[in-house]
Structure formats: C-alpha cells, structure tokens
Motif scaffolding. Structure first.
Motif, PDB file in Angstrom:
ATOM      1  N   UNK A 103      33.132  11.853  43.889  1.00 33.95           N
ATOM      2  CA  UNK A 103      34.141  12.917  43.925  1.00 33.95           C
ATOM      3  C   UNK A 103      33.459  14.211  44.352  1.00 33.95           C
ATOM      4  N   UNK A 104      34.080  14.949  45.260  1.00 32.30           N
ATOM      5  CA  UNK A 104      33.518  16.184  45.784  1.00 32.30           C
ATOM      6  C   UNK A 104      34.454  17.346  45.444  1.00 32.30           C
ATOM      7  N   UNK A 105      33.897  18.505  45.078  1.00 29.69           N
ATOM      8  CA  UNK A 105      34.699  19.648  44.662  1.00 29.69           C
ATOM      9  C   UNK A 105      34.084  20.940  45.185  1.00 29.69           C
ATOM     10  N   UNK A 106      34.924  21.783  45.763  1.00 30.52           N
ATOM     11  CA  UNK A 106      34.548  23.151  46.114  1.00 30.52           C
ATOM     12  C   UNK A 106      35.448  24.082  45.311  1.00 30.52           C
ATOM     13  N   UNK A 107      34.870  25.097  44.677  1.00 29.64           N
ATOM     14  CA  UNK A 107      35.611  26.068  43.888  1.00 29.64           C
ATOM     15  C   UNK A 107      35.438  27.453  44.515  1.00 29.64           C
ATOM     16  N   UNK A 108      36.564  28.102  44.833  1.00 31.07           N
ATOM     17  CA  UNK A 108      36.548  29.443  45.400  1.00 31.07           C
ATOM     18  C   UNK A 108      37.233  30.388  44.415  1.00 31.07           C
ATOM     19  N   UNK A 109      36.636  31.559  44.222  1.00 29.32           N
ATOM     20  CA  UNK A 109      37.191  32.537  43.287  1.00 29.32           C
ATOM     21  C   UNK A 109      36.992  33.936  43.858  1.00 29.32           C
ATOM     22  N   UNK A 110      38.015  34.769  43.765  1.00 34.85           N
ATOM     23  CA  UNK A 110      37.919  36.159  44.206  1.00 34.85           C
ATOM     24  C   UNK A 110      38.810  37.001  43.311  1.00 34.85           C
ATOM     25  N   UNK A 111      38.419  38.239  43.095  1.00 31.36           N
ATOM     26  CA  UNK A 111      39.250  39.064  42.238  1.00 31.36           C
ATOM     27  C   UNK A 111      38.871  40.529  42.224  1.00 31.36           C
ATOM     28  N   UNK A 112      39.655  41.256  41.454  1.00 28.78           N
ATOM     29  CA  UNK A 112      39.471  42.689  41.269  1.00 28.78           C
ATOM     30  C   UNK A 112      39.424  42.985  39.777  1.00 28.78           C
ATOM     31  N   UNK A 113      38.577  43.932  39.406  1.00 23.99           N
ATOM     32  CA  UNK A 113      38.523  44.399  38.011  1.00 23.99           C
ATOM     33  C   UNK A 113      38.590  45.918  38.025  1.00 23.99           C
ATOM     34  N   UNK A 114      39.271  46.478  37.038  1.00 25.82           N
ATOM     35  CA  UNK A 114      39.372  47.934  36.960  1.00 25.82           C
ATOM     36  C   UNK A 114      39.637  48.351  35.525  1.00 25.82           C
ATOM     37  N   UNK A 115      39.306  49.586  35.221  1.00 26.94           N
ATOM     38  CA  UNK A 115      39.703  50.152  33.930  1.00 26.94           C
ATOM     39  C   UNK A 115      40.144  51.594  34.159  1.00 26.94           C
ATOM     40  N   UNK A 116      41.013  52.031  33.271  1.00 27.39           N
ATOM     41  CA  UNK A 116      41.608  53.349  33.363  1.00 27.39           C
ATOM     42  C   UNK A 116      41.616  53.987  31.981  1.00 27.39           C
ATOM     43  N   UNK A 117      42.062  55.236  31.931  1.00 27.32           N
ATOM     44  CA  UNK A 117      42.215  55.979  30.668  1.00 27.32           C
ATOM     45  C   UNK A 117      40.925  55.984  29.853  1.00 27.32           C
ATOM     46  N   UNK A 118      39.862  56.410  30.525  1.00 30.69           N
ATOM     47  CA  UNK A 118      38.548  56.500  29.879  1.00 30.69           C
ATOM     48  C   UNK A 118      38.126  55.157  29.269  1.00 30.69           C
ATOM     49  N   UNK A 119      38.349  54.091  30.023  1.00 32.00           N
ATOM     50  CA  UNK A 119      37.954  52.723  29.669  1.00 32.00           C
ATOM     51  C   UNK A 119      38.722  52.164  28.467  1.00 32.00           C
TER      52      UNK A 119
END
Length: 70
Positions: free
Chosen positions: A36-52
């Motif tokens: 069995x063969x598997x490729x995993x792709x992941x992409x994203x954004x992270x952010x914080x506001x209001x003084x964390x």
C-alpha cells in the motif's frame, strides 16, 4: 499579532505479504496482498489576534492512497 503559513508532504507505505488468516469461508480471500502506498499533503494558515488571546487555524489535508489493504 502573529501569522504563519505552513505546508508539508510525507510518503508512507505498508509492505505486502502473505495472508495468515484464511477468512470465514476458506478459498474466498486472496493468499497474498500488495504493498500500500500513501502520500499525505497538508497546507494551512495560523494566526492570532487581540494580543494573542484569540487563535485561529485553517488546514487543508489531502491523502493520496493507492492499493489500500482491505
């Protein structure tokens, strides 16, 4: 405030082999199974506001799975 972008790609596999459990009805299950063969792709954004005090994350996952062992 902090903001970030992330991405990753990973590959995995399960080796093929010989089936040791004949199943409920002998002769109906295959005696061997393929790798069995598997490729995993992941992409994203992270952010914080209001003084964390407020954090947010948006992530996209995609799994490309070939010849699954069922």
């Amino acid at each position: 405030e902090r903001h970030g972008v992330f991405a990753s790609v990973a590959r995995g596999y399960k080796a093929g082999g010989v089936s040791v459990d004949p199943g409920i009805v002998p002769g109906t299950d295959p005696l061997t199974f393929e790798t069995e063969d598997l490729w995993n792709y992941e992409a994203g954004l992270r952010a914080n506001w209001l003084e964390r005090r407020l954090d947010g994350e948006l992530t996209y996952f995609y799994l490309d799975r070939r010849d699954p062992q069922l």
